[in-house]
Design an enzyme around this catalytic site. Structure first.
Site, mmCIF file in Angstrom:
data_model
loop_
_atom_site.group_PDB
_atom_site.id
_atom_site.type_symbol
_atom_site.label_atom_id
_atom_site.label_comp_id
_atom_site.label_asym_id
_atom_site.label_seq_id
_atom_site.Cartn_x
_atom_site.Cartn_y
_atom_site.Cartn_z
ATOM 1 N N ASN A 147 0.753 -1.187 -0.031
ATOM 2 C CA ASN A 147 -0.062 -0.008 0.123
ATOM 3 C C ASN A 147 0.759 1.370 -0.169
ATOM 4 O OD1 ASN A 147 -1.708 -2.011 2.002
ATOM 5 N ND2 ASN A 147 -2.923 -1.414 0.172
ATOM 6 N N ILE A 169 1.038 6.920 0.666
ATOM 7 C CA ILE A 169 0.411 5.570 1.345
ATOM 8 C C ILE A 169 -0.996 5.647 1.123
ATOM 9 C CG2 ILE A 169 -0.010 4.808 3.757
ATOM 10 C CD1 ILE A 169 2.320 6.696 4.465
ATOM 11 N N CYS A 170 -1.537 4.689 0.584
ATOM 12 C CA CYS A 170 -2.953 4.314 0.521
ATOM 13 C C CYS A 170 -3.491 3.943 1.812
ATOM 14 C CB CYS A 170 -3.227 3.464 -0.645
ATOM 15 S SG CYS A 170 -4.848 2.992 -1.005
ATOM 16 N N LEU A 171 -4.144 4.611 2.514
ATOM 17 C CA LEU A 171 -4.508 4.303 3.892
ATOM 18 C C LEU A 171 -6.117 5.168 4.064
ATOM 19 C CD1 LEU A 171 -4.484 2.679 6.522
ATOM 20 C CD2 LEU A 171 -3.004 4.716 7.466
ATOM 21 N N HIS A 230 -3.250 0.942 -9.272
ATOM 22 C CA HIS A 230 -4.410 1.382 -8.606
ATOM 23 C C HIS A 230 -5.457 2.161 -9.265
ATOM 24 C CE1 HIS A 230 -5.650 4.012 -5.103
ATOM 25 N NE2 HIS A 230 -5.124 2.802 -4.370
#
Lengths: 184, 491
Positions: free
Chosen positions: A104, A111-113, B412
């Protein structure tokens, strides 16, 4: 108002007054809130996490240690946090400065959060004004041990995490640079 | 401890015998601003925040910050009891902290062997001892009036009786005087809000002098039982139904600044609604002038006059608006292209296989006539390309921009803003450039390289290329993205 606020706060708290002067344009409320977060972090530190403002109180540097029993155990990571002018109503921008191999986190450290994205109608973000620097860093730390492989930024890492932990760990170590070796 | 630095904080209680009070104090803090509750409001999910905090938060995302249940500002209700608790705690705090600290200091002194005798004494007794000492020393002045020596002993008591004593303050209530000289004394954290309305309060005080005697807690949140000035709450408008002109009129009617785009006015109005309603919630409503002052602070920090220093970072965002950026900086881009062309004319037909840094500029200069970039009729895709092409020509930005393009490829779901415009180019190119494809490292994600291959290839096919053949076929040679729209317009 802004000048009053900064003179007030610089006469008020010794530990953060220098940084307050540098952050002239920032909102008094943001500064106040960050000061009290800093105070909490300093007086009751959380193991494995540290954070401190740069000359600009709205930009912080943080250090995380990788959680035990994960491929990141005993590694440490540097991050930067940039707090927006409407913090805490909008999330800080958190970036990994240490290169990290994680499903992530992308190659530039983003950051993918969910809690790092603003919430609201029609948005899936989960940021809340009640969160703070400490809870953000704790979330990032736990993300290291529990990646969300359903929406990866690094697809290869996500596949590898599920299929081959040995190889995953090898890649993590290959990509990692100890913060002390990073020139900044 | 220097009293000037004595800011109330829950950590004050730590290391004193009353350490448990730190948690009590934290429980009286709003989770949003981390300060003591100011006009606490309770949500429909039974969480409590300061009025202004929760109103701002709800207008940002419509959910309770504590439990994420959706809620509306109109459903907020005052939590008067909690307000009472906070104000009484604040009133009791200075004394409590003083006692706690004195107790701690006593305990510390007791551990030092040399001071044992002194440690047993409490501060009053110390003062007595000092008094005796001073009086004996002033024997030579016995002829002076006893009044004088009496005054002297009082001084001694002030400066030495208690470490935490604030020497410049005659009263030991832990309050500070208004720096603007209105004579009011208040908690130190009440000073800042007070400064803003010092003048107003002086007026109000004059009017209401007989009714509201100035208490020990004469600051901002002093009197929860005062009858609120009848003020109507206002609601947010249905912004989507209002056109920019109507919105501007509305702002003028309210006496608010009406400059800026509709979007900015909507944000300003939302902020105003929150400020106004928070003031209505408060037991002590604030003047409109005062609220406008706060709005101005907002304007300077987050609104139309806010510094836009985060520009460099914006380019890294996933939702970065490439087309908008390209339009906004069109003049710069056109100028750079024109510069490049001029440079090319000055030094004609130089083989463009030189250094990394100038290659974007240099090679766009080698095809001056084929490049339609500077006119205003670009399709969307090309203006996004124009953007990245220019950033590429600038070595300092190329790293930043290059990173998102490469790293987000196909990995993504929400991240392909920068990539998408290229895909229509890239797809037709694939069958055509087979021979080049072999010479490339075969990384399917590197679209930038593919599109430039297509560029090379189509030039080979359709027009005589000015470049020497070893340059044109070299897979390492990067071509500028400027040239892509040209291909678009052709195909």
């Amino acid at each position: 108002m802004a000048s009053r606020a900064s003179t007030m706060s610089s006469s008020a708290t010794p530990s953060v007054s220098q940084s307050t002067k540098a952050a002239a344009p920032a909102n008094g409320n943001v500064i106040k809130r960050l000061q009290s977060e800093l105070m909490t972090l300093m007086t009751s530190p959380t193991p494995g996490i540290s954070a401190f403002p740069t000359a600009d109180l709205t930009r912080w540097n943080a250090t995380l240690s990788g959680p035990a029993d994960t491929p990141y155990a005993s590694l440490s990571f540097k991050l930067t946090l940039a707090f927006p002018a409407n913090y805490p109503y909008a999330p800080p921008e958190v970036l990994f400065k240490t290169p990290i191999y994680h499903p992530n986190v992308d190659m530039s450290g983003r950051i993918c959060l969910d809690i790092l994205k603003p919430g609201g109608q029609g948005k899936e973000g989960a940021w809340s004004a009640a969160l703070n620097t400490e809870s953000v860093l704790l979330s990032v730390q736990s993300l290291l041990g529990e990646p969300n492989n359903a929406s990866p930024l690094n697809g290869e890492a996500a596949l590898l995490w599920d299929s081959n932990q040995e190889e995953f760990k090898r890649k993590v170590l290959a990509r990692h640079v100890e913060p002390s070796e990073l020139e900044d | 401890m220097d009293s000037a630095y004595d800011v109330p904080d829950s950590t004050d209680w730590l290391n004193t015998p009353l350490a448990a009070l730190a948690d009590l104090e934290n429980a009286l803090h709003c989770q949003i601003c981390k300060e003591f509750y100011d006009t606490p409001m309770i949500t429909s999910c039974s969480h409590t925040f300061c009025s202004r905090c929760i109103r701002t938060s709800l207008s940002a995302d419509g959910r309770c910050p504590a439990c994420r249940a959706s809620d509306q500002a109109s459903k907020l209700r005052n939590n008067w009891q909690l307000q009472e608790v906070v104000s009484t705690f604040l009133a009791a705090r200075p004394q409590a902290i003083q006692i706690a600290r004195a107790e701690r200091d006593n305990a510390n002194n007791a551990r030092k062997p040399g001071k044992r005798k002194r440690a047993v004494l409490d501060s009053d007794e110390i003062a007595e001892v000092e008094k005796g000492g001073r009086t004996t020393r002033s024997k030579s002045r016995r002829t002076e009036a006893s009044q004088l020596s009496q005054q002297e002993t009082i001084e001694v008591e002030d400066s030495e009786g208690d470490d935490d004593f604030e020497p410049e303050q005659p009263k030991d209530d832990g309050l500070v005087e208004c720096p603007l000289g209105c004579g009011k004394r208040m908690k130190i954290e009440a000073v800042e809000p007070h400064l803003d309305r010092c003048e107003d309060e002086k007026e109000a005080e004059k009017r209401a002098k007989s009714r509201t005697p100035l208490g020990a807690f004469g600051g901002s949140r002093a009197s929860p039982r005062q009858t609120p000035r009848p003020q109507d709450r206002i609601s947010e408008l249905n912004y989507s139904l209002l056109k920019e002109g109507a919105m501007r009129k509305k702002m003028d009617e309210l006496g608010l600044p009406s400059f800026g785009s509709k979007q900015l006015m909507v944000r300003r109005h939302t902020e105003w609604v929150n400020l106004w309603n928070a003031s209505c919630d408060s037991s002590r409503a604030r003047s409109k002038r005062d609220l406008l002052h706060d709005l101005d602070t907002w304007e300077r920090t987050q609104g139309g006059k806010a510094p836009t220093s985060s520009q460099g970072h914006a380019i890294m965002r996933k939702d970065f608006d490439g087309a908008g950026w390209a339009n906004k900086n069109k003049d710069d881009f056109s100028r750079l292209i024109a510069d490049a062309r001029r440079k090319k004319n000055a030094t004609p037909a130089e083989p463009a296989s030189k250094s990394e840094g100038v290659e974007g500029m240099g090679s766009s200069a080698t095809h001056p006539d084929e490049n339609p970039m500077s006119d205003g009729t670009l399709p969307q895709a090309s203006s996004s390309q124009q953007c990245s092409g220019n950033a590429h020509a600038n070595p300092s930005e190329s790293a930043e921009l290059g990173a998102p393009t490469l790293s987000t490829n196909g990995m993504h779901g929400t991240s392909s803003n920068l990539d998408n415009p290229q895909s229509p180019i890239q797809q037709p190119s694939e069958p055509a450039n087979g021979h080049l494809e072999k010479t490339i490292s075969g990384n399917g994600g590197d679209r930038r390289r593919e599109s430039q291959d297509y560029h090379l290839n189509s030039q080979d096919g359709k027009e005589p290329c000015e470049l020497p053949s070893h340059v044109a076929t070299s897979p390492l040679k990067k071509m500028p993205m400027f040239s892509i729209p040209h291909e678009l317009s052709e195909t």
